[in-house]
Design an enzyme around this catalytic site. Sequence first.
Site, PDB file in Angstrom:
ATOM      1  N   ASP A  44       0.858  -1.183   0.000  1.00 28.24           N
ATOM      2  CA  ASP A  44       0.000   0.000   0.000  1.00 28.24           C
ATOM      3  C   ASP A  44       0.894   1.233   0.000  1.00 28.24           C
ATOM      4  O   ASP A  44       1.658   1.449   0.942  1.00 28.24           O
ATOM      5  CB  ASP A  44      -0.892  -0.025   1.237  1.00 28.24           C
ATOM      6  CG  ASP A  44      -1.890   1.110   1.279  1.00 28.24           C
ATOM      7  OD1 ASP A  44      -1.731   2.095   0.517  1.00 28.24           O
ATOM      8  OD2 ASP A  44      -2.826   1.038   2.092  1.00 28.24           O
ATOM      9  N   SER A  58      -2.749  16.360 -12.733  1.00 32.06           N
ATOM     10  CA  SER A  58      -3.936  16.312 -13.583  1.00 32.06           C
ATOM     11  C   SER A  58      -4.380  17.732 -13.882  1.00 32.06           C
ATOM     12  O   SER A  58      -4.172  18.642 -13.068  1.00 32.06           O
ATOM     13  CB  SER A  58      -5.068  15.558 -12.878  1.00 32.06           C
ATOM     14  OG  SER A  58      -6.277  15.680 -13.607  1.00 32.06           O
ATOM     15  N   TYR A 103     -10.841  14.436  -5.842  1.00 33.33           N
ATOM     16  CA  TYR A 103      -9.743  14.254  -6.785  1.00 33.33           C
ATOM     17  C   TYR A 103      -9.131  15.601  -7.169  1.00 33.33           C
ATOM     18  O   TYR A 103      -7.906  15.742  -7.192  1.00 33.33           O
ATOM     19  CB  TYR A 103     -10.264  13.534  -8.027  1.00 33.33           C
ATOM     20  CG  TYR A 103      -9.199  13.215  -9.050  1.00 33.33           C
ATOM     21  CD1 TYR A 103      -8.272  12.205  -8.822  1.00 33.33           C
ATOM     22  CD2 TYR A 103      -9.137  13.905 -10.257  1.00 33.33           C
ATOM     23  CE1 TYR A 103      -7.311  11.896  -9.767  1.00 33.33           C
ATOM     24  CE2 TYR A 103      -8.175  13.608 -11.205  1.00 33.33           C
ATOM     25  CZ  TYR A 103      -7.261  12.605 -10.960  1.00 33.33           C
ATOM     26  OH  TYR A 103      -6.303  12.295 -11.887  1.00 33.33           O
ATOM     27  N   LYS A 123      -5.221  16.562  -6.377  1.00 35.34           N
ATOM     28  CA  LYS A 123      -4.288  16.893  -7.450  1.00 35.34           C
ATOM     29  C   LYS A 123      -3.842  18.355  -7.367  1.00 35.34           C
ATOM     30  O   LYS A 123      -2.711  18.684  -7.743  1.00 35.34           O
ATOM     31  CB  LYS A 123      -4.932  16.605  -8.809  1.00 35.34           C
ATOM     32  CG  LYS A 123      -5.094  15.125  -9.105  1.00 35.34           C
ATOM     33  CD  LYS A 123      -3.762  14.392  -9.105  1.00 35.34           C
ATOM     34  CE  LYS A 123      -3.907  12.937  -9.535  1.00 35.34           C
ATOM     35  NZ  LYS A 123      -2.619  12.210  -9.556  1.00 35.34           N
TER      36      LYS A 123
END
Length: 260
Positions: free
Chosen positions: A56, A134, A147, A151
């Site tokens: 992980d 991103s 998200y 990012k």
Amino acid sequence: MKVVLITGAASGLGWELARACHARGHALLLTDIDAVGLAERIEQLGGEQVLGIAGDITDPETHGQLLQACTEKFTRLDLLINNAGITHRSPTVKTQTAVFHKVMAVDYHAPLELTLSALPLLRESAGQVAAIGSMAGWMPVLGRAGYCAAKSALSQSFEVLRAEIAQQGIGLLMVYPSFLDTPIDRNALGADGKRAGHARSTIGQIRGADWMAEQILVALEQRRERLFPDRGSWLASLLWRIAPAYYYKKMSQRFAGEME
């Protein structure tokens, strides 16, 4: 020959990066939470200069195992590619907080903490770091609040870090792709933390992971600082800044399915 550590290497962009690095003759240390998938990839590549460690990436013990392997197996580290990532598709108000925590842990905390731990090795080799950001870190994307936040945090922290580690001879490439054909979206979390049940909405062209991997490695070879491979997404981020109301209107039309 360079020694390259790639996270999230069992599938998608991470696997394509591994294949491209292997073709260039680099030694590889690959990691992924998918132990079975990673073992299959290691067998596909073969050779003494390929090592896989499943774990992980949010676990500091995994970081320690990876860096110890760099030292004991390869004696060095030339390039760290922070590729492992996770996303979600769910309205903010309906999403469990555990989903936000998980996305932030994988997409922000893990790459930053692994990079900081790897700095001594990278300093010795005057190496490089790459982080897969991103365009969602530059502009809002409906149904992706966690998200986008992760990012954005990754982008800001690594843009600051670049200037600091440059003084130690370490390069840093931030990659800002848009929509890629990879398992990260096929395995996106829903509001309840289970796999999202609805199809994703997109902006612009969906690129292949192999195309993206080659773009990244060329940028690294040129020791570039940033990579914006998709002009359409870059223009969308510019639209967000100069005409946010119009951007929201178009985004709401395109991503209506994300708000259900």
